[in-house]
Design a protein around this motif. Structure first.
Motif, short mmCIF file in Angstrom:
data_model
loop_
_atom_site.label_atom_id
_atom_site.label_comp_id
_atom_site.label_asym_id
_atom_site.label_seq_id
_atom_site.Cartn_x
_atom_site.Cartn_y
_atom_site.Cartn_z
N MET A 119 0.53 -1.14 -0.23
CA MET A 119 -0.08 0.07 0.06
C MET A 119 0.51 1.35 0.10
SD MET A 119 -3.47 0.80 2.49
CE MET A 119 -3.87 2.33 2.87
N SER A 120 2.23 0.79 0.02
CA SER A 120 2.71 2.50 0.84
C SER A 120 2.74 2.71 -0.78
CB SER A 120 4.05 1.84 0.67
OG SER A 120 5.18 3.03 0.97
N ASN A 121 3.33 1.73 -1.98
CA ASN A 121 3.15 2.66 -3.56
C ASN A 121 1.89 3.47 -3.79
OD1 ASN A 121 6.08 1.78 -3.42
ND2 ASN A 121 5.50 0.17 -4.86
N ALA A 122 0.94 2.64 -2.95
CA ALA A 122 -0.54 3.50 -3.69
C ALA A 122 -0.43 4.60 -2.58
CB ALA A 122 -1.85 2.64 -3.34
N ILE A 123 -0.04 5.24 -1.49
CA ILE A 123 -0.24 6.28 -0.58
C ILE A 123 0.93 6.82 -1.53
CG2 ILE A 123 0.14 7.45 1.71
CD1 ILE A 123 -0.71 4.78 2.59
N GLU A 124 2.03 6.57 -1.51
CA GLU A 124 3.02 8.34 -2.34
C GLU A 124 2.46 8.07 -3.43
OE1 GLU A 124 5.37 9.42 -0.58
OE2 GLU A 124 6.14 7.76 1.07
N THR A 125 2.11 7.32 -3.91
CA THR A 125 1.91 7.42 -5.65
C THR A 125 0.46 8.92 -5.60
OG1 THR A 125 2.15 5.71 -6.83
CG2 THR A 125 -0.08 6.44 -7.84
N ARG A 126 -0.33 8.46 -4.42
CA ARG A 126 -1.73 9.32 -4.64
C ARG A 126 -1.27 11.06 -3.91
NH1 ARG A 126 -5.95 11.48 -6.64
NH2 ARG A 126 -6.70 11.40 -4.87
N LEU A 127 -0.35 11.16 -3.11
CA LEU A 127 0.13 12.05 -3.02
C LEU A 127 0.91 13.04 -3.64
CD1 LEU A 127 1.98 10.68 1.55
CD2 LEU A 127 0.13 12.12 0.42
N ALA A 128 1.81 12.24 -4.33
CA ALA A 128 2.35 12.61 -5.97
C ALA A 128 1.68 12.82 -7.00
CB ALA A 128 3.15 11.23 -6.35
N GLU A 129 -0.03 12.35 -7.19
CA GLU A 129 -0.83 13.47 -7.54
C GLU A 129 -1.62 14.00 -7.31
OE1 GLU A 129 -2.81 8.65 -8.78
OE2 GLU A 129 -4.29 9.63 -8.06
N LEU A 130 -1.69 14.84 -5.86
CA LEU A 130 -1.90 15.14 -5.61
C LEU A 130 -1.30 16.70 -4.93
CD1 LEU A 130 -3.91 13.68 -2.64
CD2 LEU A 130 -4.87 14.51 -4.94
N GLY A 131 0.43 16.22 -5.97
CA GLY A 131 1.53 17.43 -6.03
C GLY A 131 2.20 17.70 -4.60
N ILE A 132 1.31 16.53 -3.25
CA ILE A 132 2.36 16.49 -2.10
C ILE A 132 3.25 15.77 -1.98
CG2 ILE A 132 1.31 15.99 0.32
CD1 ILE A 132 -1.26 17.04 -0.57
N SER A 133 4.65 16.62 -1.34
CA SER A 133 5.55 15.79 -0.65
C SER A 133 5.46 15.44 0.46
CB SER A 133 6.53 15.71 -1.42
OG SER A 133 7.32 16.53 -1.37
N LEU A 134 5.42 14.29 1.29
CA LEU A 134 5.87 14.92 3.16
C LEU A 134 6.99 14.73 3.58
CD1 LEU A 134 4.20 11.27 4.09
CD2 LEU A 134 3.03 13.42 3.71
N PRO A 135 6.51 15.98 4.41
CA PRO A 135 8.34 17.01 4.83
C PRO A 135 8.64 15.81 5.83
CG PRO A 135 6.06 17.52 5.69
CD PRO A 135 5.97 16.47 4.63
N GLU A 136 9.73 16.23 6.05
CA GLU A 136 10.79 15.57 7.02
C GLU A 136 9.83 15.38 8.68
OE1 GLU A 136 13.39 13.23 7.11
OE2 GLU A 136 13.48 14.05 5.16
#
Length: 154
Positions: free
Chosen positions: A1-18
Motif C-alpha cells: 500500500m506504500s506505493n499506493a499512498i505515495e502515488t496518491r500523494l504525488a498525484e495530489l502534488g504533495i511530498s511529505l516533509p521530514e
C-alpha cells in the motif's frame, strides 16, 4: 500500500516533509501494540508557521487549509513511526483537532474537515476516523490549528 499512498500523494502534488522534531520535552509519537499515537502537529508549511485566530483574522477556508497542513504533518510522523514504509499504515483511528478561535466562532468542525477530507482523499476508507474538533483560546506560537492523531499500523 506504500506505493499506493505515495502515488496518491504525488498525484495530489504533495511530498511529505521530514517528520518534525518535538518542540519541548516529549516524543513525536509513541507506538503501543499496533497503534501509533502522534503528538499534536501544528499548522506549518515550507514558509513557516501558519498563524491566525478563526473568527478574528482568519477565514474558514484558510483554517481548513491550515488543518490540511496538520494532516500532512501527521502522515509524516506516521511514516517515521513505520520506519519510512507507509505500506504499514492500515488506517486513521482518531483525530483530535484544536482550533485557535474566538468565543463567537462555532465552525471548528468545518475547520478540522480540512484534515479529515485530505486523509480520506489520500487513504480512501482507511482515512475515515473518529474525531473531536474543539476551540482553543490560543495555541502554541499563535498557530491556527493543532491536530493529534492515532493510527493503526502493522
Amino acid at each position: 500500500m506504500s506505493n499506493a499512498i505515495e502515488t496518491r500523494l504525488a498525484e495530489l502534488g504533495i511530498s511529505l516533509p521530514e517528520a518534525a522534531a518535538p518542540a519541548a520535552n516529549y516524543v513525536p509519537f509513541v507506538k503501543v501494540g499496533n497503534l501509533v499515537h502522534v503528538s499534536g502537529q501544528v499548522s506549518q508549511d515550507a514558509d513557516g508557521l501558519v498563524k491566525g485566530k478563526l473568527g478574528h483574522d482568519m477565514e474558514l477556508e484558510a483554517g481548513a487549509a491550515a488543518a490540511k497542513l496538520c494532516a500532512i504533518g501527521l502522515l509524516a510522523q506516521a511514516k517515521a513511526a513505520c520506519g519510512g514504509d507507509l505500506s504499514k499504515l492500515k488506517r486513521v483511528v482518531k483525530l483530535t483537532g484544536f482550533v485557535n478561535s474566538t468565543l463567537e466562532f462555532t465552525d471548528q468542525p468545518k475547520v478540522v474537515n480540512g484534515a479529515s477530507d485530505f486523509l480520506v482523499e489520500v487513504l480512501g476508507d482507511a482515512g475515515r476516523h473518529a474525531r473531536s474538533a474543539v476551540s482553543a483560546a490560543s495555541l502554541p506560537f499563535g498557530v491556527a490549528v493543532e491536530i493529534e492523531g492515532i493510527f493503526e499500523v502493522e
